[in-house]
Design an enzyme around this catalytic site. Structure first.
Site, PDB file in Angstrom:
ATOM      1  N   LYS A 172     122.311  -4.347  36.562  1.00  9.53           N
ATOM      2  CA  LYS A 172     123.277  -3.271  36.804  1.00  9.53           C
ATOM      3  C   LYS A 172     122.962  -2.670  38.168  1.00  9.53           C
ATOM      4  CE  LYS A 172     123.666   1.105  36.521  1.00  9.53           C
ATOM      5  NZ  LYS A 172     124.632   1.316  37.605  1.00  9.53           N
ATOM      6  N   CYS A 204     112.229   5.519  49.215  1.00  8.85           N
ATOM      7  CA  CYS A 204     111.330   6.273  48.341  1.00  8.85           C
ATOM      8  C   CYS A 204     109.930   6.356  48.928  1.00  8.85           C
ATOM      9  CB  CYS A 204     111.323   5.697  46.943  1.00  8.85           C
ATOM     10  SG  CYS A 204     111.179   3.932  46.933  1.00  8.85           S
TER      11      CYS A 204
HETATM   12  P1  ADP Z   1     119.907   7.884  43.008  1.00 12.54           P
HETATM   13  O1  ADP Z   1     119.732   9.362  42.892  1.00 12.54           O
HETATM   14  O2  ADP Z   1     119.103   7.234  44.052  1.00 12.54           O
HETATM   15  O3  ADP Z   1     121.330   7.415  42.984  1.00 12.54           O
HETATM   16  P2  ADP Z   1     119.671   7.249  40.248  1.00 12.54           P
HETATM   17  O4  ADP Z   1     118.423   7.264  39.463  1.00 12.54           O
HETATM   18  O5  ADP Z   1     120.729   8.220  39.905  1.00 12.54           O
HETATM   19  O6  ADP Z   1     119.201   7.337  41.739  1.00 12.54           O
HETATM   20  O7  ADP Z   1     120.344   5.805  40.204  1.00 12.54           O
HETATM   21  C1  ADP Z   1     119.615   4.596  40.190  1.00 12.54           C
HETATM   22  C2  ADP Z   1     120.340   3.618  39.291  1.00 12.54           C
HETATM   23  O8  ADP Z   1     120.343   4.141  37.966  1.00 12.54           O
HETATM   24  C3  ADP Z   1     121.803   3.389  39.646  1.00 12.54           C
HETATM   25  O9  ADP Z   1     122.118   2.042  39.380  1.00 12.54           O
HETATM   26  C4  ADP Z   1     122.523   4.305  38.688  1.00 12.54           C
HETATM   27  O10 ADP Z   1     123.854   3.933  38.417  1.00 12.54           O
HETATM   28  C5  ADP Z   1     121.658   4.138  37.464  1.00 12.54           C
HETATM   29  N1  ADP Z   1     121.794   5.211  36.461  1.00 12.54           N
HETATM   30  C6  ADP Z   1     122.027   6.521  36.659  1.00 12.54           C
HETATM   31  N2  ADP Z   1     122.071   7.160  35.479  1.00 12.54           N
HETATM   32  C7  ADP Z   1     121.859   6.227  34.509  1.00 12.54           C
HETATM   33  C8  ADP Z   1     121.787   6.265  33.073  1.00 12.54           C
HETATM   34  N3  ADP Z   1     121.928   7.384  32.386  1.00 12.54           N
HETATM   35  N4  ADP Z   1     121.552   5.094  32.442  1.00 12.54           N
HETATM   36  C9  ADP Z   1     121.398   3.947  33.130  1.00 12.54           C
HETATM   37  N5  ADP Z   1     121.441   3.858  34.458  1.00 12.54           N
HETATM   38  C10 ADP Z   1     121.670   4.986  35.148  1.00 12.54           C
END
Ligand code: ADP
Length: 484
Positions: A174, A283
């Site tokens: 994903k 990071c």
């Molecule tokens: P950033 O702040 O760098 O965008 P995130 O942790 O939000 O970091 O995103 C990293 C990855 O995790 C992306 O692929 C995002 O779509 C995914 N992601 C965000 N929220 C969820 C969730 N609840 N479950 C699974 N994947 C998630």
């Protein structure tokens, strides 16, 4: 390469049956590039089925066979380096030269995984009973969920996918919603490289829903995630229900210490490379510059001068070294951190302002240098993820180490010194998985990248990565015709 905009499930390129899709935009212009599928829950579940169904055949191939395919994928990335770099710049914004560097970096993980896969070794253990033989096997952990961020759209995938495939695991990927197109291009190259149907699957759509499906199915044996600490923690909780194996590469808050005996030219060059790469959106970017009081003034002056050589602009423009930030939220966070620091007494030495270009989105921030960083400021505690260098001075080595470790994060830490004993002492004292000693760009496929504390679990790269994708099993055997 044609622009691929579909998901890959069980060897077929698919759109959502509902027709639902999400836009992908160019962060520099806000212009749409493509629409990618927003899959329904059942369509994501079909990817899990595919990864499960493909696993027995894939794990039964020889390690050499799998390694050849992974190596071929790495070669294909290099063959398509130019279009891939252009695609990375388009959907992510980083300067083209950096994007080309990322493609080479992404390919290096595949070459390394192809080399490490066939070296996964078991062992025999001398047993305490004469008639017993103990053999230790390392076997693929199983179907893996691979969830990746937008800052390295290619490399964050290959450094998980390469070792997973080489170990005999299958995968459901994903990618980040901001950068799915590079992932789709890599998936297409994986098909060309000979990865069989179902061994890799790629899904896009609602992230929390996909996360639930991938962690909620007991057939998914492993989660490898790179992203924010908040989402990593949430996924770890979700994965706990199935006791999935997990690797988490989370946020960082890297200190960059400059001691009084440092080679200041090297420290300044390192600071620029470490801080402004990807517009500060990595990071392991330095986030707190801790500089000995006796060299503070000189370091700040030289860093400011070096920063004057950085050119802000669209990543496609030749000579640009700082591109746009990924989205408006990122811009708001960076500007908020700068405003907060200035309000609390920091001195703005350079930048701090948005840079506006005719016809482009309002996402560009001038490389910024602040002094007088204090623990009360937001950027002292949180990852800024932008082109902002904030400096604080210190008096003693012990104080510098205490400041450096005063964070829940523990990914990277950097320091500059020419004193051999200090180098060893400080390296051993820093609470970080990656320590750059006179080295501001330590990432490499052959080294075990990963964090301590709230920066994550597990390691990517090095031979250690194969442990993340294999399970240990021992076979204890009694020789039935033995006399003793
Ligand atoms: P950033 O702040 O760098 O965008 P995130 O942790 O939000 O970091 O995103 C990293 C990855 O995790 C992306 O692929 C995002 O779509 C995914 N992601 C965000 N929220 C969820 C969730 N609840 N479950 C699974 N994947 C998630």
């Amino acid at each position: 390469m044609d622009l691929r905009t579909d998901c890959l499930v069980a060897g077929r390129w698919v759109r959502a049956a509902s027709g639902a899709s999400d836009p992908v935009t160019d962060p520099a212009t806000d212009q749409p590039i493509a629409e990618v599928p927003s899959l329904a829950r059942a369509e994501v579940a079909a990817a899990v089925d595919a990864a499960w169904d493909a696993w027995p055949a894939w794990r039964s191939r020889t390690a050499a066979d799998r390694a050849a395919i992974v190596a071929r994928l790495g070669e294909l990335l290099l063959r398509e380096a130019e279009p891939l770099a252009a695609l990375i710049t388009r959907e992510q914004g980083k300067p083209l030269a950096e994007a080309a560097g990322e493609v080479r970096y992404a390919a290096s993980f595949l070459a390394a995984a192809a080399a490490e896969g066939p070296r996964v070794r078991g062992e025999t253990v001398p047993a305490a009973l004469t008639a017993r033989r103990i053999t230790v096997l390392r076997q693929p952990v199983g179907p893996c969920a691979i969830i990746t961020p937008w800052n390295f759209p290619a490399a964050m995938i290959t450094r998980k996918l390469g070792p997973a495939l080489a170990a005999g695991c299958t995968a459901v990927i994903k990618p980040a919603p901001q950068t799915p197109l590079t992932a789709m291009a890599i998936a297409e190259l994986a098909v060309e490289a000979g990865v069989p149907a179902g061994a890799i699957n790629l899904v896009t759509g609602d992230a929390p829903m996909i996360g639930e499906v991938l962690t909620g199915d007991a057939r998914m044996r492993k989660l490898s995630f790179t992203g924010s600490t908040a989402v990593g923690r949430l996924l770890m909780q979700q994965a706990a229900a199935n006791l999935m194996r997990i690797s988490l590469e989370l946020g960082g808050h890297a200190p960059f210490i400059v001691f009084d005996d440092a080679d200041l030219d090297a420290a300044v060059a390192g600071a620029v490379a470490c801080k402004f790469r990807n517009a500060g959106q990595t990071c392991i970017c330095a986030n707190r510059f801790l500089v000995h009081e006796s060299v503070h003034e000189a370091f700040v002056a030289r860093l400011a001068e070096a920063m004057d050589g950085l050119r802000v602009g669209r990543g496609t423009e030749p000579g640009v070294s700082v591109g746009p930030l990924i989205d408006d939220a990122a811009v708001a966070k960076v500007r908020g951190h700068v405003a907060d620091a200035v309000t609390q007494g920091a001195t703005l030495v350079r930048g701090g302002e948005p840079v506006r270009f005719e016809g482009l989105a309002d996402r560009f921030i001038a490389p910024t240098l602040l002094t007088g960083l204090t623990p009360a400021m937001r950027m002292h505690a949180e990852e800024t993820f932008g082109p902002v260098a904030a400096v604080r001075s210190f008096a003693t080595e012990a104080e510098a180490i205490a400041m450096a470790n005063d964070t829940p994060y523990g990914l990277a830490a950097y320091f500059y010194t020419r004193d051999a004993s200090r180098l060893v002492r400080v390296a051993e004292s820093l609470e970080a998985g990656i320590v750059g000693a006179n080295d501001a760009t330590p990432s490499a496929a052959e080294a075990p990248f990963g964090g301590m504390k709230h920066s994550g679990l597990g390691r990517e790269g090095g031979h250690q990565v194969m442990d993340e994708y294999t399970e240990v099993k021992y076979v204890s055997q009694i020789l039935t015709d033995a006399t003793t």
